[in-house]
Design a protein around this motif. Sequence first.
Motif, PDB file in Angstrom:
ATOM      1  N   ASP A  40     -18.588 -20.354 -18.069  1.00 51.43           N
ATOM      2  CA  ASP A  40     -18.314 -19.116 -17.335  1.00 51.43           C
ATOM      3  C   ASP A  40     -18.313 -19.325 -15.826  1.00 51.43           C
ATOM      4  N   ALA A  41     -18.996 -20.399 -15.368  1.00 49.51           N
ATOM      5  CA  ALA A  41     -19.056 -20.671 -13.926  1.00 49.51           C
ATOM      6  C   ALA A  41     -17.850 -21.464 -13.429  1.00 49.51           C
ATOM      7  N   GLY A  42     -16.893 -21.776 -14.327  1.00 47.95           N
ATOM      8  CA  GLY A  42     -15.706 -22.517 -13.914  1.00 47.95           C
ATOM      9  C   GLY A  42     -15.960 -23.999 -13.762  1.00 47.95           C
ATOM     10  N   ALA A  43     -16.944 -24.539 -14.467  1.00 53.16           N
ATOM     11  CA  ALA A  43     -17.284 -25.957 -14.347  1.00 53.16           C
ATOM     12  C   ALA A  43     -16.242 -26.825 -15.034  1.00 53.16           C
ATOM     13  N   ASP A  62     -24.059 -28.491 -13.642  1.00 51.58           N
ATOM     14  CA  ASP A  62     -22.605 -28.297 -13.706  1.00 51.58           C
ATOM     15  C   ASP A  62     -22.022 -28.277 -12.305  1.00 51.58           C
ATOM     16  N   ASP A  63     -20.694 -28.425 -12.226  1.00 53.60           N
ATOM     17  CA  ASP A  63     -19.995 -28.377 -10.934  1.00 53.60           C
ATOM     18  C   ASP A  63     -19.212 -27.073 -10.811  1.00 53.60           C
ATOM     19  N   GLY A  64     -19.796 -26.013 -11.363  1.00 60.63           N
ATOM     20  CA  GLY A  64     -19.154 -24.715 -11.309  1.00 60.63           C
ATOM     21  C   GLY A  64     -19.233 -24.074  -9.941  1.00 60.63           C
ATOM     22  N   VAL A  91     -12.591 -16.230 -15.846  1.00 61.73           N
ATOM     23  CA  VAL A  91     -13.447 -17.155 -15.108  1.00 61.73           C
ATOM     24  C   VAL A  91     -12.798 -17.496 -13.773  1.00 61.73           C
ATOM     25  N   ILE A  92     -13.620 -17.500 -12.730  1.00 56.73           N
ATOM     26  CA  ILE A  92     -13.155 -17.880 -11.384  1.00 56.73           C
ATOM     27  C   ILE A  92     -13.579 -19.327 -11.139  1.00 56.73           C
ATOM     28  N   PHE A  93     -12.610 -20.162 -10.757  1.00 56.60           N
ATOM     29  CA  PHE A  93     -12.890 -21.579 -10.531  1.00 56.60           C
ATOM     30  C   PHE A  93     -13.127 -21.828  -9.041  1.00 56.60           C
ATOM     31  N   PRO A  94     -14.055 -22.723  -8.705  1.00 58.58           N
ATOM     32  CA  PRO A  94     -14.278 -23.064  -7.299  1.00 58.58           C
ATOM     33  C   PRO A  94     -13.138 -23.922  -6.746  1.00 58.58           C
ATOM     34  N   VAL A  95     -12.986 -23.919  -5.465  1.00 58.97           N
ATOM     35  CA  VAL A  95     -11.960 -24.735  -4.827  1.00 58.97           C
ATOM     36  C   VAL A  95     -12.258 -26.205  -5.109  1.00 58.97           C
ATOM     37  N   GLY A  96     -11.240 -26.930  -5.558  1.00 61.76           N
ATOM     38  CA  GLY A  96     -11.404 -28.344  -5.857  1.00 61.76           C
ATOM     39  C   GLY A  96     -11.485 -28.627  -7.346  1.00 61.76           C
ATOM     40  N   ASN A  97     -11.845 -27.627  -8.152  1.00 64.99           N
ATOM     41  CA  ASN A  97     -11.880 -27.808  -9.603  1.00 64.99           C
ATOM     42  C   ASN A  97     -10.507 -27.550 -10.203  1.00 64.99           C
ATOM     43  N   ILE A  98     -10.256 -28.178 -11.358  1.00 67.01           N
ATOM     44  CA  ILE A  98      -9.003 -27.933 -12.083  1.00 67.01           C
ATOM     45  C   ILE A  98      -9.125 -26.604 -12.809  1.00 67.01           C
ATOM     46  N   LEU A 182     -23.900 -31.223 -32.395  1.00 67.25           N
ATOM     47  CA  LEU A 182     -23.894 -29.779 -32.166  1.00 67.25           C
ATOM     48  C   LEU A 182     -22.863 -29.386 -31.116  1.00 67.25           C
ATOM     49  N   ILE A 183     -22.923 -30.043 -29.969  1.00 64.72           N
ATOM     50  CA  ILE A 183     -22.001 -29.705 -28.885  1.00 64.72           C
ATOM     51  C   ILE A 183     -20.558 -29.976 -29.296  1.00 64.72           C
ATOM     52  N   GLY A 184     -20.337 -31.126 -29.965  1.00 62.64           N
ATOM     53  CA  GLY A 184     -18.983 -31.470 -30.382  1.00 62.64           C
ATOM     54  C   GLY A 184     -18.390 -30.484 -31.361  1.00 62.64           C
ATOM     55  N   SER A 185     -19.230 -29.851 -32.158  1.00 63.18           N
ATOM     56  CA  SER A 185     -18.729 -28.920 -33.174  1.00 63.18           C
ATOM     57  C   SER A 185     -18.549 -27.502 -32.658  1.00 63.18           C
ATOM     58  N   LYS A 186     -19.147 -27.194 -31.499  1.00 60.54           N
ATOM     59  CA  LYS A 186     -19.150 -25.813 -31.028  1.00 60.54           C
ATOM     60  C   LYS A 186     -18.083 -25.487 -29.996  1.00 60.54           C
ATOM     61  N   PHE A 187     -17.482 -26.522 -29.397  1.00 62.50           N
ATOM     62  CA  PHE A 187     -16.486 -26.274 -28.359  1.00 62.50           C
ATOM     63  C   PHE A 187     -15.220 -27.076 -28.640  1.00 62.50           C
ATOM     64  N   ILE A 188     -14.082 -26.481 -28.306  1.00 67.87           N
ATOM     65  CA  ILE A 188     -12.784 -27.110 -28.519  1.00 67.87           C
ATOM     66  C   ILE A 188     -12.432 -28.002 -27.325  1.00 67.87           C
ATOM     67  N   THR A 189     -11.778 -29.106 -27.603  1.00 65.93           N
ATOM     68  CA  THR A 189     -11.336 -30.019 -26.555  1.00 65.93           C
ATOM     69  C   THR A 189     -10.513 -29.288 -25.494  1.00 65.93           C
ATOM     70  N   ASP A 190     -10.895 -29.500 -24.243  1.00 69.95           N
ATOM     71  CA  ASP A 190     -10.193 -28.883 -23.107  1.00 69.95           C
ATOM     72  C   ASP A 190     -10.237 -29.894 -21.973  1.00 69.95           C
ATOM     73  N   PRO A 191      -9.096 -30.306 -21.453  1.00 63.11           N
ATOM     74  CA  PRO A 191      -9.088 -31.326 -20.386  1.00 63.11           C
ATOM     75  C   PRO A 191      -9.830 -30.892 -19.121  1.00 63.11           C
ATOM     76  N   THR A 192     -10.067 -29.581 -18.974  1.00 60.07           N
ATOM     77  CA  THR A 192     -10.772 -29.091 -17.788  1.00 60.07           C
ATOM     78  C   THR A 192     -12.259 -28.870 -18.052  1.00 60.07           C
ATOM     79  N   PHE A 193     -12.745 -29.350 -19.209  1.00 57.55           N
ATOM     80  CA  PHE A 193     -14.144 -29.077 -19.569  1.00 57.55           C
ATOM     81  C   PHE A 193     -14.721 -30.288 -20.285  1.00 57.55           C
ATOM     82  N   ASN A 194     -15.555 -31.057 -19.583  1.00 65.50           N
ATOM     83  CA  ASN A 194     -16.147 -32.266 -20.150  1.00 65.50           C
ATOM     84  C   ASN A 194     -17.670 -32.177 -20.100  1.00 65.50           C
ATOM     85  N   ILE A 195     -18.283 -32.591 -21.214  1.00 75.87           N
ATOM     86  CA  ILE A 195     -19.738 -32.501 -21.339  1.00 75.87           C
ATOM     87  C   ILE A 195     -20.299 -33.903 -21.567  1.00 75.87           C
TER      88      ILE A 195
END
Length: 640
Positions: A40-43, A62-64, A91-98, A182-195
């Motif tokens: 939600d923080a745009g990380a 996070d880098d949100g 979600v609002i993304f910070p300047v510099g984030n994809i 757990l984390i791998g099963s709960k979120f879908i792959t997104d190139p703008t979101f890496n954990i």
Amino acid sequence: MNNDTNLTLTFDGSFLEDHARLIMTDAKTALVELIANCWDAGANRIDIVWPDPAPDNLKIKDDGIGMSRSEFERRWLRFNYDRKREQGEQVIFPVGNIASHRRAFGRNGKGRFSMFCFSNEYFIETWKDGKSNTFCVKRNNGLSALPFNITHVKEIDKPGHGTEISGELVRNHLSIDTIRDLIGSKFITDPTFNIYVNEELVKLTDLEHLFDRQTIFVADVGEIIISCIDSHKVGRTSKQHGVAWWVQKRLVGEPSWRGFDDDAYLDARSTEAKRYTFVVEADILIDDVREDWGEFKDTERFRQANRAVRNAVLKKLRELMVDEHKSAKMAAVRENRREMQSLSPDSRLHVGQFIDTVQARIPTINQKVLSTTVEILSKLEQSRSKYALLDQLMKLNPDDIDNLNDILSNWSVQEARIVLNELQNRLKLIESLTGLVDNPAADELHQIHPLFSQGLWIFGPEYESIQFISNVTLLRVIQDLFQDNQTVKLDNPKRRPDFVILPNSTIGVYASDDFNRKGEVNGFAKVLIIELKKGGSEITVKERRQAEDYVLELRKSGKIQPTTELVAVVLGSRVSGDCTEVNWPEQNTRITPYSYSVILRFAHARTFNLLEKIRKAKDIELSDPEIDRVLQVETQSQFV
């Protein structure tokens, strides 16, 4: 009395658990909620330091977009903060984030309590616009004016943007592997979101390459995408099976077959339930998800969507299993090839249709049970096509032409052919017996008795029913009459458990069940004992009295009822003049000596007469002239 006195409001120590529920008490829910806050923080990147073993320091960074001090105080010091009203859904993304199209998960601020699942105190550092502020969030125990306190610790200069939550993990520890799964099963792959967990990238669920995607439209709800994962085709097995609901790239609850309990396709133990996973992407239901994302709210929108998804999943499963059902059906028929070949085309069709019905009603039936079902169906079809028709004939006198014609007038040519084929087979059986019974060298164990077992109808019309079967339990009662040295020992006794073998004879016992008013088995209605003497033997009073011992022993055994009809038949080449039938009406018992020739001639005459009358009445040829001509030529050529 002063009515204006203000009363002090206090909170019990259990208030937060009741308020935040699983977010406070379940480690998996809490961790996923902390990651959702980063989303939600745009990380673009989340770094989790997970202690293993615990206790040790837990960090989630996070880098949100981060928060200023005023933003933090406005959001974190307010119960049930309305994210949608204050910040909007996007979600609002910070300047510099994809940036990407993200809709926020959070709605009421309960996610801030997630760290309390692991510790009673934690720190949060958030930085934005060159300033970093650190706060301490501490839970109060027992009665207090506030369930928790927030203290500002420090403010320093710091470039960039982001948030870090840290605290000592003192309870609800999970293993590293569990965390990654757990984390791998709960979120879908997104190139703008890496954990990352302990500096290792977590592989998230990839839904981009799912096969068989379909979009359904649910009235008053909207579009929902359903995809199917076949673990056999993708070359891997998954720990998750069932229907997986995803909303805005986040899994709701756990994949399961809940709601399919009443459907035969999906007993959770079945192969199909363990093989397939259906992925449901229902972003339209974001407002119907509970705060902890454990399940959906019981809203009319979700009920409509759930019904539509359930119907679509079941329809797809039926389509997927058509080929498997055909293969299973053919395998079952191959295992019962001999029985199937003995059936007419019409009977084979009936068996095939019945198998289709069984597979439709019990889709998860296993191969062994299906093969057994085909075996039983084949035998039942034989009874339907032969015994049901033969029963009509055997209950009347063959000389009663009028009644015979009445019966034949209601038969089709196909039905008449079925009966004629059976009568011909019976004539062949009688012919085989005739050549063996008077031969002293004939093997009554392996040759004669098995043929009589197939031809119980020889002893009378009442034995036409396929309900008369060999009964080993009653046979043992008779076997116990003899000492070990009086019976013949076999090299492999398991191969012939259905006969008592004596030096000069063999004994078989056959019985039909009795039923009560409820249709339940209630003992035996009738028992037939057959003793076959060697070829050339004579039946005297001595042999008949031995049979009397058999029936008396069965009566004493308590394994049959007083009402059970007992019939004993002793067969030999000759019957002495003083050896006659014994009838005990009060005991419902009869012992009859027969010579082989008499009983076989009677059976042959009755069978042959019926065969000829049916053939002439229906004008049916029993053979194919072309085939007969070819076979006759081949036979003659052997003698040239």
